[in-house]
Design a protein around this motif. Structure first.
Motif, mmCIF file in Angstrom:
data_model
loop_
_atom_site.group_PDB
_atom_site.id
_atom_site.type_symbol
_atom_site.label_atom_id
_atom_site.label_comp_id
_atom_site.label_asym_id
_atom_site.label_seq_id
_atom_site.Cartn_x
_atom_site.Cartn_y
_atom_site.Cartn_z
ATOM 1 N N LEU A 1 -42.656 40.884 9.836
ATOM 2 C CA LEU A 1 -42.711 41.955 8.838
ATOM 3 C C LEU A 1 -41.611 42.947 9.156
ATOM 4 N N PHE A 2 -41.122 43.646 8.139
ATOM 5 C CA PHE A 2 -40.050 44.616 8.365
ATOM 6 C C PHE A 2 -40.092 45.713 7.313
ATOM 7 N N ASP A 3 -39.479 46.832 7.648
ATOM 8 C CA ASP A 3 -39.321 47.964 6.742
ATOM 9 C C ASP A 3 -37.963 47.796 6.064
ATOM 10 N N PRO A 4 -37.929 47.569 4.755
ATOM 11 C CA PRO A 4 -36.642 47.333 4.078
ATOM 12 C C PRO A 4 -35.739 48.564 4.037
ATOM 13 N N THR A 5 -36.273 49.730 4.354
ATOM 14 C CA THR A 5 -35.454 50.947 4.324
ATOM 15 C C THR A 5 -35.280 51.566 5.705
ATOM 16 N N GLY A 6 -35.685 50.844 6.737
ATOM 17 C CA GLY A 6 -35.588 51.383 8.090
ATOM 18 C C GLY A 6 -35.386 50.281 9.095
ATOM 19 N N ALA A 7 -35.601 50.623 10.352
ATOM 20 C CA ALA A 7 -35.335 49.682 11.436
ATOM 21 C C ALA A 7 -36.601 49.032 12.001
ATOM 22 N N ALA A 8 -37.769 49.365 11.488
ATOM 23 C CA ALA A 8 -39.015 48.835 12.044
ATOM 24 C C ALA A 8 -39.188 47.357 11.710
ATOM 25 N N THR A 9 -39.631 46.598 12.728
ATOM 26 C CA THR A 9 -39.854 45.159 12.589
ATOM 27 C C THR A 9 -41.038 44.777 13.465
ATOM 28 N N TRP A 10 -41.808 43.805 13.001
ATOM 29 C CA TRP A 10 -42.943 43.294 13.757
ATOM 30 C C TRP A 10 -42.907 41.777 13.747
ATOM 31 N N LEU A 11 -43.030 41.161 14.924
ATOM 32 C CA LEU A 11 -43.216 39.713 15.050
ATOM 33 C C LEU A 11 -44.655 39.526 15.506
ATOM 34 N N LEU A 12 -45.485 38.967 14.665
ATOM 35 C CA LEU A 12 -46.924 38.948 14.918
ATOM 36 C C LEU A 12 -47.432 37.555 15.221
ATOM 37 N N THR A 13 -48.302 37.473 16.219
ATOM 38 C CA THR A 13 -48.822 36.182 16.667
ATOM 39 C C THR A 13 -50.322 36.023 16.474
ATOM 40 N N GLU A 14 -51.053 37.126 16.405
ATOM 41 C CA GLU A 14 -52.517 37.034 16.414
ATOM 42 C C GLU A 14 -53.150 38.069 15.495
ATOM 43 N N LEU A 15 -54.339 37.739 15.013
ATOM 44 C CA LEU A 15 -55.167 38.659 14.243
ATOM 45 C C LEU A 15 -56.557 38.620 14.850
ATOM 46 N N ASP A 16 -57.104 39.791 15.168
ATOM 47 C CA ASP A 16 -58.454 39.869 15.715
ATOM 48 C C ASP A 16 -59.477 39.507 14.641
ATOM 49 N N ALA A 17 -60.680 39.200 15.083
ATOM 50 C CA ALA A 17 -61.764 38.831 14.169
ATOM 51 C C ALA A 17 -62.100 39.951 13.195
ATOM 52 N N ASP A 18 -61.713 41.201 13.507
ATOM 53 C CA ASP A 18 -61.980 42.314 12.595
ATOM 54 C C ASP A 18 -61.144 42.219 11.314
ATOM 55 N N GLY A 19 -60.166 41.313 11.295
ATOM 56 C CA GLY A 19 -59.342 41.117 10.109
ATOM 57 C C GLY A 19 -58.289 42.188 9.895
ATOM 58 N N ASP A 20 -58.160 43.123 10.836
ATOM 59 C CA ASP A 20 -57.207 44.223 10.667
ATOM 60 C C ASP A 20 -56.231 44.377 11.831
ATOM 61 N N THR A 21 -56.664 44.068 13.035
ATOM 62 C CA THR A 21 -55.846 44.321 14.217
ATOM 63 C C THR A 21 -54.947 43.130 14.517
ATOM 64 N N LEU A 22 -53.653 43.351 14.328
ATOM 65 C CA LEU A 22 -52.642 42.334 14.600
ATOM 66 C C LEU A 22 -52.025 42.582 15.969
#
Length: 138
Positions: free
Chosen positions: A30-51
């Motif tokens: 995931l990335f911010d198209p107007t900034g420098a933030a980027t996330w490479l994500l590998t896992e999602l908790d059972a709560d369905g929200d915490t990556l």
């Protein structure tokens, strides 16, 4: 844009439910198209929200950590643009390699040379002294 499709969610949840600690390959970028933030994500908790994954907010200090999917979905930058998913991202290395390369570069990178350098540094044994020299000092 849907950040996490059903297929991606299933893969992330499976990684998050793994009983043994595993060096997963990133599932989504995931990335911010107007900034420098980027996330490479590998896992999602059972709560369905915490990556979990490699998080880079653009301050030259990427780190492993958790992020809320709901928070990412709520971000609105200039012109109302939100966080986006890199539709062309395909992980070629496990997360540890991307992490090491990001530490070298100061940001998440897909530069082949840096990723290969990082992979080599992770796979090589780390010792302050060669084995023969260590034995001689005893």
């Amino acid at each position: 844009m849907i950040l996490i499709t059903g297929d991606l969610r299933a893969r992330l949840l499976a990684n998050g439910a793994a009983e043994t600690e595993t060096d997963h390959y990133p599932v989504v970028k995931l990335f911010d198209p107007t900034g420098a933030a980027t996330w490479l994500l590998t896992e999602l908790d059972a709560d369905g929200d915490t990556l979990f994954g490699l998080c880079d907010l653009g301050f030259e200090c990427p780190e492993l950590g958790s992020v809320s999917l709901a928070e990412l979905e709520s971000i609105r930058g200039p012109f109302g643009l939100g966080i986006e998913r890199d539709l062309h991202f395909e992980a070629r290395f496990p997360l540890s390699v991307y992490t090491q390369a990001a530490r070298i570069a100061g940001h998440i990178t897909e530069a082949e040379r840096l990723l290969r350098q990082a992979a080599a540094s992770i796979s090589s044994p780390h010792s302050e002294l060669p084995p023969d020299a260590a034995a001689e000092r005893r």
